[in-house]
Enzyme design. Structure first.
Site, mmCIF file in Angstrom:
data_model
loop_
_atom_site.group_PDB
_atom_site.id
_atom_site.type_symbol
_atom_site.label_atom_id
_atom_site.label_comp_id
_atom_site.label_asym_id
_atom_site.label_seq_id
_atom_site.Cartn_x
_atom_site.Cartn_y
_atom_site.Cartn_z
ATOM 1 N N TYR A 198 32.556 0.611 39.821
ATOM 2 C CA TYR A 198 33.334 1.031 41.002
ATOM 3 C C TYR A 198 32.886 0.308 42.261
ATOM 4 O O TYR A 198 31.691 0.228 42.549
ATOM 5 C CB TYR A 198 33.153 2.537 41.247
ATOM 6 C CG TYR A 198 33.844 3.440 40.274
ATOM 7 C CD1 TYR A 198 35.223 3.442 40.128
ATOM 8 C CD2 TYR A 198 33.099 4.334 39.517
ATOM 9 C CE1 TYR A 198 35.847 4.306 39.244
ATOM 10 C CE2 TYR A 198 33.717 5.204 38.634
ATOM 11 C CZ TYR A 198 35.090 5.188 38.502
ATOM 12 O OH TYR A 198 35.704 6.045 37.632
ATOM 13 N N LYS B 215 11.141 27.694 33.260
ATOM 14 C CA LYS B 215 12.413 27.879 33.977
ATOM 15 C C LYS B 215 13.230 26.591 33.906
ATOM 16 O O LYS B 215 12.683 25.521 33.567
ATOM 17 C CB LYS B 215 12.123 28.247 35.436
ATOM 18 C CG LYS B 215 11.334 27.186 36.202
ATOM 19 C CD LYS B 215 10.830 27.690 37.548
ATOM 20 C CE LYS B 215 9.976 26.621 38.223
ATOM 21 N NZ LYS B 215 9.336 27.124 39.460
HETATM 22 C C1 LIG Z 1 7.986 26.615 39.284
HETATM 23 C C2 LIG Z 1 6.869 27.548 39.519
HETATM 24 C C3 LIG Z 1 5.597 27.312 38.977
HETATM 25 C C4 LIG Z 1 5.216 26.018 38.283
HETATM 26 O O1 LIG Z 1 5.028 25.035 39.273
HETATM 27 P P1 LIG Z 1 4.449 23.592 38.865
HETATM 28 O O2 LIG Z 1 4.175 22.925 40.172
HETATM 29 O O3 LIG Z 1 5.526 22.923 38.091
HETATM 30 O O4 LIG Z 1 3.237 23.827 38.052
HETATM 31 C C5 LIG Z 1 4.648 28.296 39.095
HETATM 32 N N1 LIG Z 1 4.912 29.437 39.752
HETATM 33 C C6 LIG Z 1 6.100 29.679 40.326
HETATM 34 C C7 LIG Z 1 6.325 30.941 41.045
HETATM 35 C C8 LIG Z 1 7.116 28.744 40.243
HETATM 36 O O5 LIG Z 1 8.292 28.997 40.835
#
Ligand SMILES: *Cc1c(COP(=O)(O)O)cnc(C)c1O
Length: 374
Positions: A269, A36
């Site tokens: 800035y 993701k």
């Molecule tokens: C983001 C996510 C993961 C992965 O989590 P990590 O801590 O990066 O391994 C797994 N399952 C779900 C439902 C997530 O939203």
């Protein structure tokens, strides 16, 4: 390779594969690589392809649109999406062979309507809230849910692929009791399915922290995210290096200008930094629009020719200034990368900017080009 982009994220295939091996040493369960948010900023298509070539045939993305976009190029393997709102285009997701999480009554209704319209079953993973207090059915709702989806499955409207949940405190060594309680509720959910006569091919609960620190949460499949990118879900408990991981990303940029200024000159800035002696400054062409936090202002440094060059003044939208005595225009500086090369790490950046390594990656913007290396 000629490249016009002044800032680049080098993405190491070798490190990524090493991190997969670390995960495989912790579990025999199937892997769903979590890609993701553009593969945690690493470039989703690249990471998805490498995962596939390493034998991982499940990918997880949050939003349906992320899943659909990836499906255009990644036509093989399973993809699960779990974030959507009422009115989402479920029909398109079903037709593109995207598995859907279902954790609300309205979602059962909309998804089964879309499945009827598309003439093929929706592949669903039933989401149960075991203690995160976020998405998913309560365990108490499950008997009714299983009764309903069982009928839908018998009618060919849905195919029940998974039962899943997410852990809230698995990284925290003093919260084992919370994880134990979540496992207990997940077991109750599994028992409910069995009582309803519903067979669940894939139970999945663990993300990175569960994989590393709670073997009993592994079940049939695990969902590694941050570990694949070479970072620890809790660096205070164990660093990536302690865990045998290697950072998959090195973030670098080319200096666009250097200048010598005398003592008493205000920089950037608001002149939050004023030189106290003659100083050589270098302009680095990344800024907060690229995800470089303004909290890095006067607070972090970049590696220029093997030395740490401190950021002077505030980080701007597209650039910042560093003090770099031996730098020239065109020299490459490294913001963060693998710990064993003498660079600061994403963990260092997270600590100094008051966040977690995950956010350092996710914030990186589209102007940074992702370049595969190794
Ligand atoms: C983001 C996510 C993961 C992965 O989590 P990590 O801590 O990066 O391994 C797994 N399952 C779900 C439902 C997530 O939203």
């Amino acid at each position: 390779m000629m490249n016009q982009a002044p800032a680049r994220a080098l993405i190491s295939r070798r490190a990524f594969e090493q991190n997969i091996d670390v995960v495989r040493r912790h579990t025999d369960a199937q892997l769903m690589a979590i890609v993701k948010a553009n593969g945690y900023g690493h470039g989703v298509e690249l990471i998805a392809q490498w995962a596939w070539e390493a034998g991982i045939d499940w990918l997880g993305l949050a939003q349906i649109d992320e899943a659909l976009a990836l499906r255009q190029t990644h036509t093989h393997g399973h993809i699960l999406a779990w974030i959507y709102a009422p009115g989402a285009n479920f029909q398109r997701a079903i037709e593109q062979n995207i598995d859907l999480s279902v954790g609300a009554q309205w979602a059962i209704e909309e998804i089964s309507a879309a499945a009827r319209a598309s003439g093929r079953p929706a592949r669903i993973h039933i989401k149960v809230d075991t203690g995160m207090t976020r998405g998913g059915f309560d365990v108490a709702e499950l008997p009714g849910v299983f009764e309903q989806v069982k009928k839908l499955a018998e009618a060919g409207i849905v195919e029940i692929v998974g039962l899943w949940s997410h852990l809230s405190c698995a990284d925290d060594p003093v919260s084992d009791a919370v994880t134990d309680q979540q496992v207990e509720r997940f077991e109750q959910a599994r028992a409910c399915a069995q009582q309803a006569g519903v067979t669940i091919p894939l139970c999945h609960l663990a993300a990175s922290a569960g994989i590393l620190w709670h073997p009993k949460t592994h079940y049939d499949m695990v969902r590694p995210g941050i570990v694949l990118y070479g970072l620890s879900p809790n660096p205070a408990r164990a660093t990536g290096t302690d865990l045998g991981l290697e950072a998959t990303m090195t973030l670098e940029a080319d200096i666009i200008l250097t200048r010598e200024v005398p003592a008493g000159v205000g920089v950037s800035y608001g002149h939050t930094f004023v030189t106290d002696r003659p100083t050589r400054l270098a302009v680095v062409p990344v800024g907060y629009a690229d995800g470089i936090s303004r909290h890095a202002s006067n607070n972090l440094s970049v590696n220029a020719n093997g030395h740490q060059a401190p950021i002077r003044g505030v980080v701007c939208m597209d650039q910042f200034v560093a003090e770099a005595p031996d730098a020239q225009a065109g020299d490459t500086v490294v913001l963060f990368g693998p710990a064993d090369r003498g660079f600061l790490t994403a963990d260092d950046w997270a600590q100094k900017t008051d966040t977690i390594n995950y956010e350092i990656f996710c914030n990186l913007g589209p102007r940074i080009v992702r370049i595969p290396v190794d």
